[in-house]
Motif scaffolding. Structure first.
Motif, PDB file in Angstrom:
ATOM      1  N   ILE A 180       0.821  -1.222   0.000  1.00 49.82           N
ATOM      2  CA  ILE A 180       0.000   0.000   0.000  1.00 49.82           C
ATOM      3  C   ILE A 180       0.855   1.272   0.000  1.00 49.82           C
ATOM      4  N   GLY A 181       1.899   1.263  -0.831  1.00 49.01           N
ATOM      5  CA  GLY A 181       2.707   2.457  -1.005  1.00 49.01           C
ATOM      6  C   GLY A 181       3.807   2.666   0.019  1.00 49.01           C
ATOM      7  N   LYS A 227       8.893  10.115   6.952  1.00 50.60           N
ATOM      8  CA  LYS A 227       9.084   9.656   5.576  1.00 50.60           C
ATOM      9  C   LYS A 227       8.138   8.512   5.231  1.00 50.60           C
ATOM     10  N   TYR A 228       7.952   7.565   6.159  1.00 46.86           N
ATOM     11  CA  TYR A 228       7.034   6.448   5.905  1.00 46.86           C
ATOM     12  C   TYR A 228       5.616   6.952   5.700  1.00 46.86           C
ATOM     13  N   PHE A 229       5.154   7.826   6.562  1.00 48.14           N
ATOM     14  CA  PHE A 229       3.785   8.295   6.451  1.00 48.14           C
ATOM     15  C   PHE A 229       3.586   9.191   5.238  1.00 48.14           C
ATOM     16  N   GLN A 230       4.581   9.984   4.868  1.00 53.05           N
ATOM     17  CA  GLN A 230       4.465  10.787   3.659  1.00 53.05           C
ATOM     18  C   GLN A 230       4.341   9.895   2.431  1.00 53.05           C
ATOM     19  N   ARG A 231       5.162   8.848   2.351  1.00 52.50           N
ATOM     20  CA  ARG A 231       5.077   7.913   1.222  1.00 52.50           C
ATOM     21  C   ARG A 231       3.691   7.291   1.150  1.00 52.50           C
ATOM     22  N   TRP A 234      -1.534   6.763  -1.258  1.00 55.79           N
ATOM     23  CA  TRP A 234      -2.975   6.603  -1.038  1.00 55.79           C
ATOM     24  C   TRP A 234      -3.744   7.651  -1.826  1.00 55.79           C
ATOM     25  N   ARG A 235      -3.275   8.873  -1.768  1.00 56.14           N
ATOM     26  CA  ARG A 235      -3.970   9.957  -2.450  1.00 56.14           C
ATOM     27  C   ARG A 235      -4.003   9.727  -3.961  1.00 56.14           C
TER      28      ARG A 235
END
Length: 129
Positions: A49-50, A113-117, A122-123
């Motif tokens: 999931i990205g 960095k993980y959450f930005q990716r 997702w977007r």
């Protein structure tokens, strides 16, 4: 059975594209209508999931009858974080994702960095305008 897997070449399962490649050992069992694939994998650049989780080891169980994938005993090292977790995916008309990820030894920058990716992926994948 031992072999090699490249998730990207397999293509998406429902709308979920797994990425990563490496050696696996697997077992296939069950009745014709209820076949299950159990496999242990050591993957480079495992992505789900990205989120690219880097070099990863995990146990996977794919049940054809239920169109589900279970991930257990997941361990990874990426950036400066040690990552472990479990996951469950139900594919089909009503896709369902349940991931539990624990990051230890991670600092704020690598966590960000993980959450930005993830949010960028997702977007672009699920929230198209």
């Amino acid at each position: 059975i031992q072999g090699f897997i490249n998730f990207e070449k397999l293509g998406p399962i429902s709308s979920t594209q797994l990425k990563g490649r490496g050696p696996i050992d697997f077992t296939i069992y069950g009745e014709k209508k209820d076949i299950t694939f159990d496999f242990n994998a050591e993957l480079d650049n495992f992505e789900i999931i990205g989120i690219n989780l880097g070099h990863s080891k995990a146990k996977f169980k794919f049940a054809l009858e239920y169109s589900s994938l279970t991930i257990s005993e997941f361990n990874s090292q990426s950036l400066d974080a040690k990552i472990n977790g479990i996951g469950y995916f139900k594919f089909g008309e009503n896709d369902h994702v349940d991931l539990k990820i624990k990051m230890s030894d991670a600092n704020l920058l690598s966590t960000k960095k993980y959450f930005q990716r993830f949010m960028l992926s997702w977007r672009s994948t699920y929230h198209r305008v």
